[in-house]
Design a protein around this motif. Structure first.
Motif, mmCIF file in Angstrom:
data_model
loop_
_atom_site.group_PDB
_atom_site.id
_atom_site.type_symbol
_atom_site.label_atom_id
_atom_site.label_comp_id
_atom_site.label_asym_id
_atom_site.label_seq_id
_atom_site.Cartn_x
_atom_site.Cartn_y
_atom_site.Cartn_z
ATOM 1 N N ILE A 1 74.088 33.805 59.486
ATOM 2 C CA ILE A 1 74.641 32.634 60.166
ATOM 3 C C ILE A 1 75.910 32.166 59.457
ATOM 4 O O ILE A 1 76.899 31.813 60.104
ATOM 5 C CB ILE A 1 73.589 31.510 60.266
ATOM 6 N N THR A 2 75.893 32.205 58.140
ATOM 7 C CA THR A 2 77.085 31.829 57.365
ATOM 8 C C THR A 2 78.256 32.725 57.740
ATOM 9 O O THR A 2 79.367 32.247 58.002
ATOM 10 C CB THR A 2 76.798 31.936 55.845
ATOM 11 N N VAL B 1 82.644 26.350 55.444
ATOM 12 C CA VAL B 1 81.260 26.760 55.671
ATOM 13 C C VAL B 1 80.545 26.825 54.327
ATOM 14 O O VAL B 1 81.029 27.454 53.392
ATOM 15 C CB VAL B 1 81.184 28.134 56.380
ATOM 16 N N GLY C 1 76.932 27.892 52.903
ATOM 17 C CA GLY C 1 75.616 28.487 53.100
ATOM 18 C C GLY C 1 74.673 28.034 52.002
ATOM 19 O O GLY C 1 75.065 27.966 50.838
ATOM 20 N N LEU D 1 79.663 31.884 61.272
ATOM 21 C CA LEU D 1 80.482 30.668 61.305
ATOM 22 C C LEU D 1 81.804 30.852 60.570
ATOM 23 O O LEU D 1 82.824 30.323 61.003
ATOM 24 C CB LEU D 1 79.709 29.486 60.718
ATOM 25 N N VAL E 1 73.842 24.425 61.060
ATOM 26 C CA VAL E 1 73.466 25.525 61.949
ATOM 27 C C VAL E 1 72.368 26.328 61.277
ATOM 28 O O VAL E 1 72.522 26.771 60.134
ATOM 29 C CB VAL E 1 74.670 26.434 62.272
ATOM 30 N N TYR E 2 71.264 26.500 62.000
ATOM 31 C CA TYR E 2 70.128 27.257 61.473
ATOM 32 C C TYR E 2 69.514 28.106 62.568
ATOM 33 O O TYR E 2 69.851 27.969 63.743
ATOM 34 C CB TYR E 2 69.103 26.321 60.830
ATOM 35 N N THR F 1 75.131 26.090 56.737
ATOM 36 C CA THR F 1 74.312 27.116 57.386
ATOM 37 C C THR F 1 73.155 27.499 56.471
ATOM 38 O O THR F 1 73.174 27.198 55.278
ATOM 39 C CB THR F 1 75.162 28.363 57.676
#
Length: 164
Positions: A37-38, A51, A53, A41, A81-82, A32
């Motif tokens: 966002i981190t 995960v 980041g 998730l 994921v961004y 991420t």
């Protein structure tokens, strides 16, 4: 340096640089960008996923440039994921290259409709990338991520649904 030492160094370099294959028991890896966002998730995936980041607290994502370590994380990820609404402006090229080499990517801003994205009269052509400011948007994004994660990593579907 002797031929033996040179051979040992070359062999070490050869095996050290070789990409690692995923082991059967390794976790699904998601990389991420921002801390928001981190966190999202990590909450959805719990112990079922790993995960990673790339930006820590206090980092300005608008100015962030990827390091070699970040690129290594991205190339080894099962999913990236961004935000996608120009929040990570200097990383857009990197994400496009990740798609070209077959890495799955999700731009969270792309999960929202034009009406759901926050706009400003002062910046008509730009969207506000701070999509987590809208709880309704963050809920929708969470639901979409659960569906996406469940398709990519079906053995953990129940975990994603429960945690989401």
């Amino acid at each position: 340096m002797s031929k033996l030492k040179i051979s040992v160094v070359l062999l070490f370099c050869l095996f050290a640089c070789k990409p690692r294959n995923k082991q059967k028991n390794s976790k699904f890896t998601v990389v991420t960008t921002t801390t928001m966002i981190t966190d999202l998730l990590q909450n959805i995936g719990g112990e079922a996923i790993e995960v990673k980041g790339i930006m820590g607290p206090g980092v300005d994502p608008h100015l962030y440039k990827a390091s070699e370590g970040d690129v290594a994380k991205l190339t080894q990820a099962d999913l990236i994921v961004y935000n996608g609404l120009h929040l990570e402006g200097k990383l857009v090229d990197v994400f496009e290259k990740m798609n070209q080499i077959g890495r799955e990517t999700v731009a969270l801003g792309g999960l929202l409709t034009e009406k759901q994205i926050i706009n400003s009269e002062a910046f008509v052509s730009a969207h506000d990338p701070h999509i987590w400011f809208s709880i309704d948007n963050w809920k929708k994004i969470t639901k979409e991520l659960i569906v996406f994660l469940s398709k990519l990593n079906p053995q953990n579907k129940a975990v994603y649904q429960k945690n989401g």
